[in-house]
Every structure is written in structure tokens, then in C-alpha cells.
Scaffold this motif. Structure first.
Motif, short mmCIF file in Angstrom:
data_model
loop_
_atom_site.label_atom_id
_atom_site.label_comp_id
_atom_site.label_asym_id
_atom_site.label_seq_id
_atom_site.Cartn_x
_atom_site.Cartn_y
_atom_site.Cartn_z
N SER A 172 49.81 38.02 40.66
CA SER A 172 48.46 37.69 40.21
C SER A 172 47.98 36.38 40.82
O SER A 172 46.82 36.25 41.21
CB SER A 172 48.42 37.57 38.68
OG SER A 172 48.78 38.80 38.09
N PHE B 189 39.79 43.36 40.75
CA PHE B 189 41.17 43.27 40.31
C PHE B 189 41.26 43.41 38.79
O PHE B 189 42.10 44.14 38.25
CB PHE B 189 41.75 41.93 40.77
CG PHE B 189 43.17 41.68 40.37
CD1 PHE B 189 44.20 42.48 40.85
CD2 PHE B 189 43.49 40.62 39.54
CE1 PHE B 189 45.51 42.23 40.50
CE2 PHE B 189 44.80 40.36 39.19
CZ PHE B 189 45.82 41.16 39.66
N LEU B 190 40.35 42.73 38.07
CA LEU B 190 40.34 42.81 36.61
C LEU B 190 39.92 44.19 36.13
O LEU B 190 40.40 44.66 35.09
CB LEU B 190 39.42 41.74 36.03
CG LEU B 190 39.96 40.31 36.02
CD1 LEU B 190 38.93 39.37 35.42
CD2 LEU B 190 41.27 40.21 35.25
N ARG C 279 43.75 45.27 46.05
CA ARG C 279 43.84 44.43 44.85
C ARG C 279 43.46 45.22 43.60
O ARG C 279 44.03 45.01 42.53
CB ARG C 279 42.95 43.18 44.99
CG ARG C 279 43.38 42.22 46.06
CD ARG C 279 44.84 41.82 45.90
NE ARG C 279 45.05 40.99 44.72
CZ ARG C 279 46.22 40.83 44.14
NH1 ARG C 279 47.29 41.48 44.59
NH2 ARG C 279 46.35 40.05 43.09
N ARG D 189 40.23 42.67 29.75
CA ARG D 189 40.13 42.55 31.21
C ARG D 189 38.82 43.11 31.73
O ARG D 189 38.25 42.60 32.70
CB ARG D 189 41.32 43.24 31.85
CG ARG D 189 42.61 42.47 31.63
CD ARG D 189 43.81 43.36 31.78
NE ARG D 189 45.05 42.64 31.52
CZ ARG D 189 46.19 43.22 31.23
NH1 ARG D 189 46.26 44.53 31.15
NH2 ARG D 189 47.27 42.52 31.01
N GLY E 34 46.02 45.88 40.61
CA GLY E 34 45.64 45.50 39.25
C GLY E 34 45.95 46.58 38.23
O GLY E 34 46.34 46.29 37.10
N TRP F 11 42.95 46.09 36.27
CA TRP F 11 43.72 45.72 35.06
C TRP F 11 43.21 46.49 33.85
O TRP F 11 43.97 46.97 33.04
CB TRP F 11 43.56 44.22 34.81
CG TRP F 11 44.63 43.37 35.41
CD1 TRP F 11 45.37 43.63 36.51
CD2 TRP F 11 45.05 42.10 34.92
NE1 TRP F 11 46.22 42.60 36.76
CE2 TRP F 11 46.05 41.64 35.81
CE3 TRP F 11 44.67 41.31 33.86
CZ2 TRP F 11 46.69 40.41 35.63
CZ3 TRP F 11 45.30 40.08 33.69
CH2 TRP F 11 46.29 39.64 34.57
#
Length: 432
Positions: A39, A77-78, A127, A381, A131, A81
Motif C-alpha cells: 500500500s 486503488f481504494l 493498482r 474505502r 487493491g 479495496w
């Protein structure tokens, strides 16, 4: 007198861990450590990676474009997640260890592939997919340790587990100080492929938890996601989502922009590029040490004053330290040293995440525990992705990153108002 001494001795005695519990913990801890490393690699290599890839994608590598593109990529990326909530129902259905290994394998592969990126679009895709894998690791590692460790040890186990993530920050900083400075950002992403080995070891060495096996024998799995959003769990699910959202917004705002802030402060103080990168690595190490100490201090405090009061203390500390570091120290004429000093404090109170590893498993029964953990973390997220995008736009508009990041301290003030609605589980055993 002797009887009192014997009683005290008995109270201090802990249930010994068997080989499987020890191996399982270290497997989960190593996965969480490498997860944290992965991360934070992005935060550390953000500037050099985008400086190379933006021109290849048709954009000038200006400071504003790097800030905006970095925020967009981190938002992607989030979102990855956030989509990781799919791992929770899988773990409730097929077991903790196999699905935990799958999450580690996924984030390792796509982090390694990020080293091959030829433009920002490819980096964004890698990414995003990394994630999805990373997002599931915390929920499954936290669920595994809570279920596998004895009742009298699982609370400290949650604190020990959470130190792994920030040990990963420290590891990323050490790699950046050595590998990153000499071999560049692509080599940093390649180091993120190492967790594949951990995933294989988990599959070979770690046994499934007895609690999950017993629940599997008793319960026919229906729809755990529907259950945690139903009348029995609805309130605690949404309160946990809100608190985790606040924690994610605040910590990631500080953590993601910390290296860039330190590089700017070091450059302002006369450092060259290599010296500024090393300064960012050292600052990240200090942030990590503070957070590890915060994680270790949290479980005893939660046992003494309760879960809700402990989170209130940590949230208040986050609000003050984010405002002081990014809103005050960042703008001092010689602000590098005060900024880094406040980073240690910010790191300590960033250990609030250890409470969720301890507290969330206590709020849900075994048959839905992994689903609840994954859903609550994923919700935060998703919201964090949107806030991070807005934060990037604010940095671009205001031509500074200090004030926009400092304003995220307000999220923790809101969190203090939400905490009273959460259940207090101090003194309660893990529900079956």
C-alpha cells in the motif's frame, strides 16, 4: 497472603498457543505486513512514477498534474479495496485460510505487474486489481486471529496483528531508502511480488479455525450479507461502517500525502532530489514506529476503559495531530523537523485501526463475521475513494496540500459524535 499471590499469578497466566495458532498468526501477520508495504510503496514512488508515465500518456509532468493524477489513481486503488467485500462471504462459506491466501496472491501478482506499466492507464488498472486483493487481507487476517487465538489472548493478538501493517510501512520506507533511490520505482513495485511465497506457506501450513469448522457443521449458509443488513445487525453494521470510514479518510489522507509533504519541506530546506527522497523514507519510518507503538498500547487501554472510550481518545489524537502537522508545521519557514515530530504523534493515534481488529469480531457471530468485517471495511474505502478524489481536486485548486489534508481532521470530530451509538463489548467473549 499466599492465596492472593497465587490468584494474581493465575490471573496473569495465559493460555499457551499451539503450533497451528502460532503459524497461523505469523502467516496472517506477514501477509498484513506485506500488504502495508504494498500500500505504501505507491505513496513513496508516486512522484517519480508519474513524472515518467504522464508524458508517455500525453500529459505534462507538472506538480499539479502529478497531484491530480496521483489522487485519481489512489481513488481507483481504494475502489478496488471497496470491491474486496466479495472476499467476506467467500471466507464464511469456504474457510478463512484458503481465501486469505487467495487475497495475498492477488495483490502480490498485480503489484509486481505494476512495474511493467508503460502509461498511467496501465498503472491504474494494476493498482485497482491489487487493491481488490489487499482490501480482503485485513478482514480475513483479523477474523482468523480472533477465532484461532484463545479468548484470554485474542485482544492482544489484535494489537500484535495490526502492527504488521505499519511494519510494512517501515519496510517500504527501508526499501525506498535503498532499492528505490538506486534502482527506481519499477524495482519498488517488483518487491511487492514477494508475498506470493507467504500465500503458498499459508495454504501449506495453516489449519482452518475450529470456530469456523464448528459453525460450518451447524449452519446451512444462506446470505450473510443480507443478515448483517437485517434487523438483528443493521445498527451495529452501519455504525461500524461510519467509524471505519472516518478512520480511513483521516489516516490515508495523512499517510498518502506524507512523503510528498516531506519531499517539499526537504527541498524547501535546500536538499537535492536524492536527499529529499531519503528524508521521506526516514519520516515514513518514524510514522511507522509511532503507529506500531499505538497499536500495542491500544488493547490494554481498551480492556481498562472500554472500546468506545479508547476509540474516542485515538480519534481526538488524530484530529489534533493532522491539524497540527499539515495545518501548522507544514507552513513554518523551517517546518521539516516539527512536521516529522508531529508525524510520530499522528502515527501513534493512527493505531486506532487495531481497535477494529479487536472490536469488529466481537460484534458479529461466526457465521457472518468475515462478511461483516469485509463489508464494513469496504464501505469505508468506497467513501474514502471519493474523498481522496475531492482532496486531490482541492490540492490542485489551492496549489497546496497542507490545508486540504488538515481539513480531514474534521472527520474525526464527526467520529466522536458517532461513537456513542456503537455497542460496548468490553468483558464479553467472542460470540459463537
Amino acid at each position: 497472603m499466599n492465596s492472593i499471590t497465587d490468584t494474581a499469578r493465575g490471573a496473569r497466566k495465559r493460555t499457551p498457543l499451539n503450533r497451528s495458532q502460532i503459524a497461523g498468526f505469523w502467516g496472517a501477520w506477514a501477509g498484513w505486513t506485506l500488504d502495508g508495504m504494498d500500500s505504501f510503496i505507491y505513496a513513496l514512488v508516486l512522484t517519480p512514477a508519474l513524472a515518467e508515465l504522464l508524458p508517455r500518456s500525453g500529459y505534462a509532468a507538472t506538480a499539479s498534474n502529478i497531484g491530480l493524477a496521483g489522487s485519481i489513481l489512489f481513488a481507483l486503488f481504494l475502489v478496488g479495496w471497496g470491491l474486496s467485500f466479495v472476499w467476506g462471504p467467500l471466507a464464511d462459506r469456504f474457510g478463512r485460510t484458503r481465501v486469505l491466501a487467495a487475497t495475498i496472491f492477488m495483490f502480490a501478482i498485480f503489484t509486481g505487474l505494476a512495474a511493467t506499466s508503460q502509461n498511467v492507464w496501465q498503472l491504474g488498472i494494476y493498482r485497482f486489481l491489487a487493491g481488490v486483493g489487499i482490501g480482503g487481507e485485513w478482514a480475513l487476517a483479523g477474523t482468523y486471529v480472533a477465532e484461532a487465538w484463545p479468548e484470554d489472548r485474542r485482544k492482544m493478538g489484535a494489537g500484535y496483528l495490526q502492527t504488521g501493517y505499519y511494519a510494512g510501512f517501515f519496510l517500504a520506507a527501508a526499501l525506498n531508502y535503498t532499492v528505490g533511490v538506486h534502482f527506481g520505482w519499477r524495482a519498488m513495485f517488483l518487491t511487492g511480488a514477494v508475498p506470493v511465497v507467504v500465500a503458498i506457506l499459508i495454504l501449506l501450513r495453516v489449519k482452518e479455525t475450529d470456530k469456523w469448522r464448528n459453525a460450518e457443521a451447524r449452519v446451512v449458509h444462506t446470505r450473510p450479507l443480507r443478515e448483517i443488513l437485517g434487523p438483528g445487525y443493521r445498527r451495529r453494521t452501519w455504525v461500524a461502517c461510519a467509524l471505519l470510514t472516518i478512520a480511513i479518510i483521516g489516516l490515508w489522507a495523512g499517510a498518502v500525502y506524507e512523503p510528498s509533504a516531506v519531499i517539499q519541506l526537504a527541498t524547501r530546506a535546500g536538499a537535492n532530489k536524492a536527499e529529499a527522497i531519503r528524508s521521506a523514507s526516514i519520516a515514513t519510518g518514524i510514522l511507522s514506529i509511532g503507529t506500531i507503538l499505538g497499536c500495542l498500547a491500544l488493547p490494554p487501554l481498551a480492556e481498562r476503559i472500554g472500546r468506545k472510550w479508547t476509540l474516542a481518545v485515538y480519534f481526538a489524537g488524530m484530529a489534533v495531530s493532522i491539524a497540527a502537522s499539515f495545518g501548522w508545521a507544514f507552513y513554518l519557514p523551517n517546518g521539516l523537523v516539527p512536521f516529522v515530530a508531529w508525524l510520530f504523534v499522528l502515527g501513534f493515534f493512527g493505531g486506532n485501526f487495531a481497535l477494529f481488529s479487536l472490536w469488529l469480531p466481537e460484534q458479529f457471530e461466526t457465521r457472518v463475521r468475515a462478511t461483516a468485517f469485509a463489508f464494513c471495511t469496504s464501505f469505508g474505502r468506497f467513501v474514502g475513494a471519493g474523498v481522496n478524489f475531492l482532496l486531490g481536486a482541492a490540492v490542485l485548486r489551492m496549489h497546496t496540500l497542507g490545508v486540504p489534508v488538515a481539513l480531514t481532521a474534521l472527520a474525526f470530530v464527526i467520529g466522536l459524535l458517532v461513537i456513542p451509538f456503537a455497542p460496548e463489548t468490553k468483558g464479553e467473549v467472542l460470540p459463537e
